[in-house]
Design a protein around this motif. Structure first.
Motif, mmCIF file in Angstrom:
data_model
loop_
_atom_site.group_PDB
_atom_site.id
_atom_site.type_symbol
_atom_site.label_atom_id
_atom_site.label_comp_id
_atom_site.label_asym_id
_atom_site.label_seq_id
_atom_site.Cartn_x
_atom_site.Cartn_y
_atom_site.Cartn_z
ATOM 1 N N ASP A 9 0.802 -1.228 0.000
ATOM 2 C CA ASP A 9 0.000 0.000 0.000
ATOM 3 C C ASP A 9 0.836 1.281 0.000
ATOM 4 O O ASP A 9 0.829 2.049 0.947
ATOM 5 C CB ASP A 9 -0.980 -0.022 1.178
ATOM 6 N N HIS A 11 0.548 3.600 -2.534
ATOM 7 C CA HIS A 11 -0.388 4.628 -3.002
ATOM 8 C C HIS A 11 0.288 5.828 -3.647
ATOM 9 O O HIS A 11 -0.048 6.983 -3.343
ATOM 10 C CB HIS A 11 -1.326 5.053 -1.867
ATOM 11 N N ASP A 50 -1.287 -2.226 -4.404
ATOM 12 C CA ASP A 50 -1.509 -0.783 -4.297
ATOM 13 C C ASP A 50 -0.202 0.016 -4.309
ATOM 14 O O ASP A 50 0.031 0.874 -3.460
ATOM 15 C CB ASP A 50 -2.340 -0.423 -3.050
ATOM 16 N N HIS A 87 -6.348 -0.822 -6.139
ATOM 17 C CA HIS A 87 -6.064 0.465 -6.755
ATOM 18 C C HIS A 87 -5.209 0.337 -8.021
ATOM 19 O O HIS A 87 -5.031 1.309 -8.730
ATOM 20 C CB HIS A 87 -5.362 1.390 -5.759
ATOM 21 N N HIS A 173 -3.050 -9.435 -2.228
ATOM 22 C CA HIS A 173 -3.674 -8.181 -1.821
ATOM 23 C C HIS A 173 -5.073 -8.528 -1.341
ATOM 24 O O HIS A 173 -6.019 -8.622 -2.114
ATOM 25 C CB HIS A 173 -3.717 -7.194 -2.983
ATOM 26 N N HIS A 203 -3.420 -4.429 1.767
ATOM 27 C CA HIS A 203 -4.828 -4.042 1.603
ATOM 28 C C HIS A 203 -5.316 -3.306 2.841
ATOM 29 O O HIS A 203 -5.844 -2.202 2.736
ATOM 30 C CB HIS A 203 -5.737 -5.240 1.314
ATOM 31 N N HIS A 205 -4.766 -1.032 5.845
ATOM 32 C CA HIS A 205 -3.732 -0.011 6.016
ATOM 33 C C HIS A 205 -3.169 0.046 7.431
ATOM 34 O O HIS A 205 -2.702 1.087 7.873
ATOM 35 C CB HIS A 205 -4.270 1.354 5.590
HETATM 36 MN MN LIG Z 1 -4.537 0.245 -0.214
#
Ligand SMILES: [Mn+2]
Length: 463
Positions: A9, A11, A50, A87, A173, A203, A205
């Motif tokens: 994650d 991002h 992600d 994502h 994920h 996944h 957070h």
């Molecule tokens: Mn995420």
């Protein structure tokens, strides 16, 4: 002994609250995690989904961030194994994702099963595959499958074979039930049952370990609701036994204050609540008040209460309650509801308060294709000096009365000046970097100006 890093994650490209600086925070966190992993001499790196915040609408800056960091890993000769998160890809649709693109550039290995009369779990052949082998390590990868996660996992597990006398990893994920309420969670027993030594998840957070199941959490704070969560990445040693340590990566400071205003003097208490120490934080103020009180409170004044913190940005969330009960439909027009909803939708973008314009534009198009009306509308926007403006400064109303165009020009000059100053800073940074190289380049923090995609030698951003 085998040592690896487990990240999830990242991002990249998340312009949280419409802030470009926040997107840079996410990239810097990724760089920090990767650098720490490389300095710890890892044999390989896992990224459990992600990497990117948005699956479509990739922008050049975000892609550059990913490539710059991954190139560093490649240079160090460390392989990266990744899976797609919710994502990163459209699940089930067999489209070419941005992770496929990175795999094609040989910057990572994108592990996912194939579907063809059932699930196909093949070895990575340089282009595709669901698992990959290194010396003494086998890594299986499963991307995000949303509500189908449990079923895919069931099918997948039947095709898995252990590597004898090796470390066996399953990376996915997906979340496990009981931590947060999001889609794509399955009971943890489904993962415990897998015949592997380490389950690498992404996944959720928030960091957690449950037996062999490991979830590091996101590197940065993606939502204010995630503030209290422990997060970082795992540095894992294996020599027949597992030892996983959560490495915390420095993230942006957040200051969150909730305050109820009953009378105007209550605002002094808000000031007190904000008199704390923080470093260029994101300030998030939740204000509760009645509709009649709201009229006396100016958002800009509220924001100014945080100015001593030199905040990166201040976000004010109003929780306005009605003074007395009124039926919802009678005196609230359809348009005002529409405006409210639009304002909420636009909150996370950098456009400022443009909901009225959006409604006008919508009306200009929906009633008829009267191009004259659309032209007039665009003209009015241009003359209002609204284009080129950033976050809703509240100054728009006055610009309108001020007469045409002047404020727009002023803004543009400011922008140019800012650019000039930056150029000077960059060239200075360039010099110090060369000087420093001979000393101990290793110990200096690498700070990147991600807008221009190069190392500023720690000068452009002070943390
Ligand atoms: Mn995420």
């Amino acid at each position: 002994m085998i040592r690896f890093a487990h990240i999830a994650d990242v991002h990249l490209g998340y312009r949280q609250y419409g802030s470009e600086e926040r997107a840079i925070d996410f990239a810097q966190a990724f760089m920090r995690a990767i650098k720490t992993a490389l300095e710890s001499k890892v044999d390989f790196i896992l990224i459990a989904g992600d990497i990117f915040h948005r699956k479509s609408e990739m922008d050049p800056l975000t892609l550059t961030q990913a490539i710059k960091v991954l190139e560093k890993v490649k240079k160090a000769g460390v392989p990266v194994f990744a899976v797609e998160g919710n994502h990163d890809s459209a699940y089930f649709k067999e489209t070419f994702s941005w992770l496929d693109y990175l795999a094609q550039q040989r910057l990572l290995v994108n592990l996912k099963p194939r579907f063809e009369d059932g699930i196909v779990v093949e070895e990575w052949d340089g282009k595709s595959g669901a698992y990959a082998d290194l010396d003494c390590v086998r890594i299986y990868g499963m991307k995000y499958y949303g509500s189908m996660t449990e079923r895919v996992l069931e099918m997948y597990s039947k095709k898995m074979r252990r590597m004898k006398n090796g470390l066996n990893i399953f990376m996915a994920h997906a979340g496990i039930e009981g931590y947060v309420k999001i889609h794509g969670c399955v009971p943890s027993t489904k993962f415990h049952r897998l015949n592997v030594d380490y389950v690498a998840l992404g996944h959720v957070h928030r960091s957690f370990v449950e037996g062999k199941i490991h979830n590091p959490g996101s590197l940065e704070v993606c939502d204010v609701s995630e503030l209290g969560f422990d997060r970082g990445f795992f540095l894992v040693d294996w020599d027949g036994e597992l030892k996983a340590e959560l490495i915390r990566v420095p993230t942006r400071d957040f200051v969150v204050v909730t305050h109820e205003v009953r009378k105007e003097s209550d605002m002094n208490e808000l000031k007190e609540k904000l008199s704390i120490k923080a470093k260029e934080p994101v300030v998030y103020i939740n204000l509760k008040c009645s509709r009649s009180m709201r009229k006396f409170l100016d958002e800009e004044v509220v924001k100014s209460y945080a100015s001593h913190l030199s905040p990166l940005l201040v976000k004010v969330r109003w929780e306005v309650t009605d003074d007395s009960f009124r039926p919802l439909t009678s005196d609230i027009s359809k348009e005002s509801i529409e405006l409210k909803i639009l304002a909420q939708l636009l909150e996370n973008y950098d456009y400022g308060r443009i909901e009225e314009e959006v409604v006008k534009l919508k009306n200009a198009f929906s009633t008829s294709f009267d191009m004259k009306r659309v032209d007039e509308f665009i003209d009015s926007l241009l003359f209002d000096g609204f284009l080129g403006k950033s976050t809703g400064s509240g100054g728009r109303e006055t610009d309108r009365e001020d007469g045409k165009g002047r404020s727009k020009n002023k803004d543009m000059n400011d922008e140019e000046n800012k650019e000039d100053k930056k150029e000077i800073e960059y060239s200075k940074a360039g010099k110090t970097k060369t000087e420093r190289k001979e000393a101990h380049a290793e110990y200096e923090e690498e700070v990147w100006d991600w807008r221009k995609a190069y190392d500023t030698g720690g000068k452009a951003r002070k943390r």
